[in-house]
Design an enzyme around this catalytic site. Structure first.
Site, mmCIF file in Angstrom:
data_model
loop_
_atom_site.group_PDB
_atom_site.id
_atom_site.type_symbol
_atom_site.label_atom_id
_atom_site.label_comp_id
_atom_site.label_asym_id
_atom_site.label_seq_id
_atom_site.Cartn_x
_atom_site.Cartn_y
_atom_site.Cartn_z
ATOM 1 N N CYS A 190 -16.162 11.634 -3.626
ATOM 2 C CA CYS A 190 -14.993 10.752 -3.574
ATOM 3 C C CYS A 190 -13.860 11.463 -2.846
ATOM 4 O O CYS A 190 -13.633 12.654 -3.063
ATOM 5 C CB CYS A 190 -14.576 10.424 -5.009
ATOM 6 S SG CYS A 190 -13.134 9.365 -5.136
ATOM 7 N N GLU B 211 -16.191 1.641 -6.372
ATOM 8 C CA GLU B 211 -14.856 1.106 -6.063
ATOM 9 C C GLU B 211 -14.317 0.236 -7.198
ATOM 10 O O GLU B 211 -13.114 0.273 -7.491
ATOM 11 C CB GLU B 211 -14.873 0.336 -4.742
ATOM 12 C CG GLU B 211 -15.303 1.157 -3.532
ATOM 13 C CD GLU B 211 -14.584 2.488 -3.363
ATOM 14 O OE1 GLU B 211 -13.404 2.611 -3.747
ATOM 15 O OE2 GLU B 211 -15.213 3.427 -2.846
#
Length: 184
Positions: free
Chosen positions: A114, A158
């Site tokens: 990430c 997400e």
């Protein structure tokens, strides 16, 4: 039909140029706070959608970016896994508002990284098949996306950001988190 609508969507529909925004990093509080629902047709949502796509495009290796990652505590994200080697099914570039997983099956553990946690990766168990429902920015059309494999993982990652969760929150424990070896 919704899958086709998502695949045909482009950021040109937003009608505004995207700006590249700085990406916030953990432990910034916005990353651990559940995002608010948005009006997909509001001007600020449309601009945010364009900004997310622009920021994703200039970030090497980035396949998705959520509003909390640019410091905005709302439920909006973009995804594009089309060029990723682990991608099977994909719908190109798209942005969803207020998205949720409607169905999920076939859990599998895989490594995730990430931009907001740049020095770590981790093994995270996620569904390999999902049905996700959300709204397109600008029009507010409700769409559903049926997908699998890497795109399914990206969507769940997400959606987690929009709920105030990072992949490290989903990892099986400290033994499933690793120092990043490769920077894209």
């Amino acid at each position: 039909m919704s899958d086709e609508r998502v695949s045909s969507w482009t950021e040109d529909e937003l009608g505004v140029p995207g700006r590249v925004l700085p990406v916030v990093r953990a432990p910034d509080a916005v990353l651990s706070t559940a995002g608010a629902e948005v009006d997909p047709c509001a001007a600020e949502t449309v601009q945010l959608a364009a900004d997310l796509v622009a920021t994703m495009r200039v970030s090497p290796g980035c396949v998705g970016l959520a509003a909390p990652q640019v410091g905005v505590g709302v439920r909006v994200f973009c995804v594009d896994v089309a060029e990723h080697p682990k991608s099977r099914t994909h719908h190109g570039t798209f942005v969803l508002c207020n998205a949720e997983v409607v169905e999920a099956s076939r859990n599998e553990k895989a490594r995730e990284g990430c931009m907001s946690v740049p020095d770590l990766t981790g093994d995270v168990k996620r569904a390999t098949r999902v049905l996700v429902r959300g709204a397109l920015p600008g029009t507010g059309e409700t769409v559903t996306i049926a997908t699998d494999a890497f795109e399914a993982r990206a969507l769940q990652h997400e959606i987690d950001h929009c709920a105030g969760l990072l992949f490290v929150d989903r990892a099986a424990g400290a033994h499933a988190i690793y120092a990043r070896k490769t920077y894209l």
